[in-house]
Scaffold this active site. Structure first.
Site, PDB file in Angstrom:
ATOM      1  N   ASN A  23       2.140   8.062   8.347  1.00 12.12           N
ATOM      2  CA  ASN A  23       2.401   6.623   8.370  1.00 12.12           C
ATOM      3  C   ASN A  23       1.534   5.908   7.338  1.00 12.12           C
ATOM      4  O   ASN A  23       0.444   6.367   6.977  1.00 12.12           O
ATOM      5  CB  ASN A  23       2.175   6.037   9.768  1.00 12.12           C
ATOM      6  N   ASP A  26      -5.815  14.937  14.849  1.00 17.46           N
ATOM      7  CA  ASP A  26      -4.437  14.565  15.205  1.00 17.46           C
ATOM      8  C   ASP A  26      -4.438  14.199  16.686  1.00 17.46           C
ATOM      9  O   ASP A  26      -5.117  14.845  17.478  1.00 17.46           O
ATOM     10  CB  ASP A  26      -3.482  15.735  14.940  1.00 17.46           C
ATOM     11  N   CYS A  63      10.446  11.517  10.349  1.00 17.18           N
ATOM     12  CA  CYS A  63      11.242  12.740  10.442  1.00 17.18           C
ATOM     13  C   CYS A  63      12.148  12.722  11.660  1.00 17.18           C
ATOM     14  O   CYS A  63      13.238  13.291  11.651  1.00 17.18           O
ATOM     15  CB  CYS A  63      10.326  13.965  10.519  1.00 17.18           C
ATOM     16  N   CYS A 104      -9.945  -0.276  -4.974  1.00 20.47           N
ATOM     17  CA  CYS A 104     -10.873   0.381  -5.901  1.00 20.47           C
ATOM     18  C   CYS A 104     -11.276  -0.488  -7.078  1.00 20.47           C
ATOM     19  O   CYS A 104     -12.187  -0.126  -7.827  1.00 20.47           O
ATOM     20  CB  CYS A 104     -10.285   1.704  -6.407  1.00 20.47           C
ATOM     21  N   CYS A 107      -3.610   1.812  -5.653  1.00 19.42           N
ATOM     22  CA  CYS A 107      -3.126   1.462  -6.998  1.00 19.42           C
ATOM     23  C   CYS A 107      -1.637   1.766  -7.109  1.00 19.42           C
ATOM     24  O   CYS A 107      -0.881   1.042  -7.755  1.00 19.42           O
ATOM     25  CB  CYS A 107      -3.873   2.254  -8.063  1.00 19.42           C
ATOM     26  N   ALA A 162      -0.074   2.988   7.326  1.00 22.52           N
ATOM     27  CA  ALA A 162      -1.350   2.380   7.724  1.00 22.52           C
ATOM     28  C   ALA A 162      -2.478   3.407   7.694  1.00 22.52           C
ATOM     29  O   ALA A 162      -3.588   3.120   7.214  1.00 22.52           O
ATOM     30  CB  ALA A 162      -1.223   1.762   9.109  1.00 22.52           C
ATOM     31  N   CYS A 188      -6.779  -3.706  -8.426  1.00 20.10           N
ATOM     32  CA  CYS A 188      -6.539  -3.112  -7.114  1.00 20.10           C
ATOM     33  C   CYS A 188      -7.532  -3.679  -6.088  1.00 20.10           C
ATOM     34  O   CYS A 188      -8.740  -3.693  -6.329  1.00 20.10           O
ATOM     35  CB  CYS A 188      -6.684  -1.591  -7.182  1.00 20.10           C
ATOM     36  N   GLY A 245       3.731  18.990   9.907  1.00 24.08           N
ATOM     37  CA  GLY A 245       4.399  19.786   8.894  1.00 24.08           C
ATOM     38  C   GLY A 245       3.559  20.055   7.666  1.00 24.08           C
ATOM     39  O   GLY A 245       3.492  21.194   7.183  1.00 24.08           O
TER      40      GLY A 245
END
Length: 251
Positions: A128, A59, A186, A246, A173, A130, A243, A38
């Site tokens: 997702n 993908d 979805c 970073c 962060c 991960a 963090c 989407g």
């Protein structure tokens, strides 16, 4: 640019902020789009139409009938095809002069590191937590700007994480990797079809702005949309010195 390109991109060239120099930056750029659903649909179509010279689309899914309510990159006659193959067909029909790399795979951390190292900008259209964290880690390590978007039901959000700047936060962060977040899909919660178009189009705009160096990006800002009321909420996001992703990059 040749005469055909000058005609094709003339409406960009007429913009003082872009002009020929900016359009040439688009043509010389390499954008990596992770996700051809989407959000990835408008991103892919707009980056192709704008003339981004090399676009890698990643993908591992195939086109399903349920995708067609919102994933405008695909069509009924391409159900069953790999989404990246379907996407490449649509992008090529819009602009046959650009280089489109279609990768039907689920990229792990090592593969993302390899792909992002070759990119000028990364657009995260994944679905997702991960994958978003893995993309962010690679972008931070390689100092490649990241345009992140998400949409579910009637709620959307977008931000830019630019590790080239010492003041810009990264995705972790805002969403710490060790925190539990409920995965909302979805397929179980639904999504308002135009919402992904709105957020994805904005992701494409932010990516093009980063490539051409136009205006100010959404780095340090989280924009959230409630499509029921069409109300935007703008929240400032600061870099977290502690963090785990970073923090070591900008002590």
């Amino acid at each position: 640019m040749n005469d055909q390109q000058l005609l094709r991109y003339s409406r960009h060239i007429l913009l003082d902020d872009i002009d020929i120099a900016g359009q040439e930056k688009f043509l010389a750029a390499h954008a990596l789009i992770v996700g051809a659903g989407g959000l990835g649909s408008p991103v892919a179509l707009y980056l192709a139409s704008a003339g981004v010279g090399r676009i890698t689309l990643v993908d591992n899914d195939s086109v399903d009938l349920t995708n067609l309510q919102r994933q405008i990159l695909h069509t009924s006659d391409r159900i069953g095809q790999a989404k990246v193959s379907s996407g490449k067909t649509a992008m090529t029909q819009i602009n046959p002069d650009i280089d489109i790399v279609a990768l039907s795979e689920r990229a792990d951390q090592a593969r993302l590191q390899q792909l992002i190292a070759a990119a000028d900008v990364v657009i995260d259209c994944s679905d997702n937590f991960a994958t978003r964290q893995a993309i962010n880690r690679a972008c931070v390590a390689l100092k490649v700007p990241l345009v992140s978007g998400a949409a579910i039901q009637f709620d959307g959000q977008i931000s830019v994480f630019d590790p080239r700047s010492e003041t810009s936060p990264c995705y972790a962060c805002l969403f710490p990797p060790d925190r539990e977040f409920e995965e909302i899909a979805c397929s179980t919660m639904g999504v308002f079809a135009p919402l992904v178009g709105i957020i994805g189009s904005m992701q494409a705009a932010e990516a093009l702005k980063l490539i051409a160096g136009i205006g100010s990006s959404l780095a340090g800002v989280l924009l959230m949309l409630d499509a029921r009321s069409m109300e935007w909420t703008r929240i400032g996001v600061a870099r977290d010195a502690g963090c785990p992703v970073c923090g070591a990059q900008h002590p």
